[in-house]
Scaffold this active site. Structure first.
Site, PDB file in Angstrom:
ATOM      1  N   HIS A  25      -3.106  -1.989   9.553  1.00  0.00           N
ATOM      2  CA  HIS A  25      -1.747  -1.441   9.627  1.00  0.00           C
ATOM      3  C   HIS A  25      -0.683  -2.533   9.681  1.00  0.00           C
ATOM      4  O   HIS A  25       0.444  -2.339   9.238  1.00  0.00           O
ATOM      5  CB  HIS A  25      -1.597  -0.569  10.883  1.00  0.00           C
ATOM      6  N   ARG A  26      -1.026  -3.675  10.236  1.00  0.00           N
ATOM      7  CA  ARG A  26      -0.051  -4.745  10.426  1.00  0.00           C
ATOM      8  C   ARG A  26       0.384  -5.380   9.111  1.00  0.00           C
ATOM      9  O   ARG A  26       1.334  -6.149   9.081  1.00  0.00           O
ATOM     10  CB  ARG A  26      -0.635  -5.833  11.331  1.00  0.00           C
ATOM     11  N   ARG A  75       1.366  -3.911   6.159  1.00  0.00           N
ATOM     12  CA  ARG A  75       2.108  -3.055   5.233  1.00  0.00           C
ATOM     13  C   ARG A  75       3.334  -3.814   4.763  1.00  0.00           C
ATOM     14  O   ARG A  75       4.391  -3.761   5.370  1.00  0.00           O
ATOM     15  CB  ARG A  75       2.528  -1.763   5.907  1.00  0.00           C
ATOM     16  N   GLU A  95      -7.903   8.858   5.657  1.00  0.00           N
ATOM     17  CA  GLU A  95      -8.395  10.215   5.841  1.00  0.00           C
ATOM     18  C   GLU A  95      -8.007  10.710   7.235  1.00  0.00           C
ATOM     19  O   GLU A  95      -7.890   9.920   8.177  1.00  0.00           O
ATOM     20  CB  GLU A  95      -9.902  10.285   5.652  1.00  0.00           C
ATOM     21  N   SER A  96      -7.802  11.990   7.359  1.00  0.00           N
ATOM     22  CA  SER A  96      -7.265  12.543   8.593  1.00  0.00           C
ATOM     23  C   SER A  96      -8.292  13.401   9.313  1.00  0.00           C
ATOM     24  O   SER A  96      -8.862  14.338   8.728  1.00  0.00           O
ATOM     25  CB  SER A  96      -6.027  13.386   8.294  1.00  0.00           C
ATOM     26  N   GLY A  97      -8.492  13.088  10.591  1.00  0.00           N
ATOM     27  CA  GLY A  97      -9.364  13.898  11.424  1.00  0.00           C
ATOM     28  C   GLY A  97      -8.739  15.203  11.843  1.00  0.00           C
ATOM     29  O   GLY A  97      -9.389  16.034  12.482  1.00  0.00           O
ATOM     30  N   ARG A 121       1.507 -10.670  -4.134  1.00  0.00           N
ATOM     31  CA  ARG A 121       2.156 -11.414  -3.055  1.00  0.00           C
ATOM     32  C   ARG A 121       1.728 -10.892  -1.696  1.00  0.00           C
ATOM     33  O   ARG A 121       1.405 -11.674  -0.790  1.00  0.00           O
ATOM     34  CB  ARG A 121       3.680 -11.327  -3.207  1.00  0.00           C
ATOM     35  N   ARG A 163      -6.307 -13.049   7.203  1.00  0.00           N
ATOM     36  CA  ARG A 163      -7.536 -12.315   7.507  1.00  0.00           C
ATOM     37  C   ARG A 163      -8.785 -12.913   6.875  1.00  0.00           C
ATOM     38  O   ARG A 163      -9.808 -12.233   6.766  1.00  0.00           O
ATOM     39  CB  ARG A 163      -7.369 -10.851   7.084  1.00  0.00           C
TER      40      ARG A 163
END
Length: 408
Positions: free
Chosen positions: A81-82, A84, A264-266, A353, A362
């Site tokens: 998430h970091r 984006r 995906e969503s729980g 980029r 990472r």
């Protein structure tokens, strides 16, 4: 139940080649003649690509796109998430928050501040902690065309980005990064690919049954608006919002926009019993202090303990999850017992980029000027993404490594 020690990364689609860097760079000196570079052998411009990378002229590396499918444990996505950094809005973009009938517009930079710093009262005290700050905003139900309320999943700051200003014939103005996707004739189109006379979806009052042909009361929905102009509008600090499925969109300055990270969503599907257990090659033991620590191999007993403890915990948590589902408990409630070792999946869209920025942080690589010490699980994802990108843009990839793996 399945236990995996590896991750999956697949390229879903792309529009990425070294020639994209060349023609994007040459427009500054050649204008419309730069389009000739689209069909030229990029090998002839290796020196230009190396120069752009070395001197950190970053924008030519943004005129391309790659979409990856990633399957990995949830703990990886917590870090993902970091990064984006592709689809973004400037800080003054107005986002409607609160109830559908009595909401207010709030700047995205203020939503970000509330989320990460807490909501401050008039005398400077923190009234509400960021962990409790999950405001609702507007999302468009793409089946009905109507606007619904949904809780924001997360808010991000994405760094300084070039901005395009899009104005409609009815006076709506949206400023966003060139890669941000807008809803146009039912499809998601990047801002940089839109032009005057194109149509985009904008917030409007419509009959509730308009999309289905069934009469109904007036409701907030969307209608097409014609674009009057699309022009560059400087560079600014940018932000983005993550929205839950199934729609993954929100309203910004009255225009329907998308987010670039779709997991995906729980809430909407039953989560499958696939869990992460480290392989024998995963170093288990941390030595040293934070910032200076290293990881070393574990012994047989330690690997045995990790494997047995994880598998036993996974079985018990998934049994509890299933028990609640059978009792009629909502999926969004029952999923709370599942651990971060559960596998999830997502689509991630980025340009070269932003991918270089991700790889610089990472992956651990001897060629890196600035060393990085990533968690091994997200590094596994990064390594697979890097191998795919290296095949798509070999000259850009070589320049990235030659420049010490520093993103331009």
């Amino acid at each position: 139940m399945e236990f995996l020690s590896d991750v999956t990364v697949e390229l879903v689609r792309h529009n990425a080649a070294d020639s994209d860097v060349v023609w994007a760079a040459r427009v500054s000196t050649a204008g419309e003649q730069s389009l000739e570079a689209v069909h030229q052998d990029p090998e002839r411009s290796r020196g230009l690509i190396n120069y752009l990378m070395r001197d950190r002229h970053g924008s030519p590396f943004e005129h391309n796109s790659m979409t990856f499918f990633i399957s990995a444990p949830i703990l990886v996505f917590r870090e993902f998430h970091r990064h984006r950094v592709g689809w973004c809005l400037p800080g003054d973009a107005l986002i409607p928050v609160g109830p559908l009938t009595n909401g207010v517009n709030k700047k995205i930079k203020d939503i970000y501040a509330d989320w990460h710093e807490g909501v401050h009262d008039s005398v400077g005290g923190v009234r509400e902690l960021p962990s409790r700050r999950h405001p609702t905003t507007r999302t468009v139900n793409l089946d009905t065309g109507l606007i619904e309320s949904a809780r924001i999943a997360d808010v991000f700051r994405s760094g300084i980005k070039p901005i395009l200003k899009i104005t409609t014939v009815h006076g709506k103005v949206l400023r966003c990064s060139p890669d941000h996707a807008l809803l146009s004739r039912g499809a998601w189109v990047k801002a940089k690919d839109l032009a005057p006379a194109d149509l985009i979806s904008a917030q409007a009052t419509v009959p509730a049954g308009e999309s289905t042909g069934v009469p109904g009361p007036l409701r907030e929905g969307v209608r097409d608006e014609e674009i009057l102009s699309v022009v560059p509008d400087g560079e600014e600090e940018t932000y983005d919002i993550s929205m839950p499925g199934p729609w993954h969109n929100f309203i910004a300055d009255g225009i329907v926009v998308h987010n670039s990270y779709n997991e995906e969503s729980g809430r909407y599907r039953e989560l499958q019993p696939v869990f992460y257990v480290p392989g024998r090659e995963r170093r288990l033991v941390q030595q040293g202090k934070p910032g200076k620590y290293t990881f070393v191999e574990g012994d047989d007993e330690q690997y045995k303990l990790v494997t047995e403890a994880m598998e036993d915990s996974y079985r018990r948590s998934y049994e509890a999850y299933q028990e609640m589902l059978k009792a009629g408990i909502a999926r969004e409630v029952a999923r709370a017992v599942l651990p971060v070792g559960l596998f999830s999946s997502m689509y991630a869209t980025c340009n070269a980029r932003s991918l270089m920025h991700f790889l610089s942080l990472r992956t651990k690589d001897e060629r890196a000027t600035v060393p990085s010490f990533p968690q091994r699980e997200i590094e596994m994802v990064a390594e697979k993404m890097e191998a795919i990108w290296a095949g798509l843009m070999p000259l850009t990839y070589a320049a990235f490594n030659a420049a010490g793996r520093v993103a331009p």
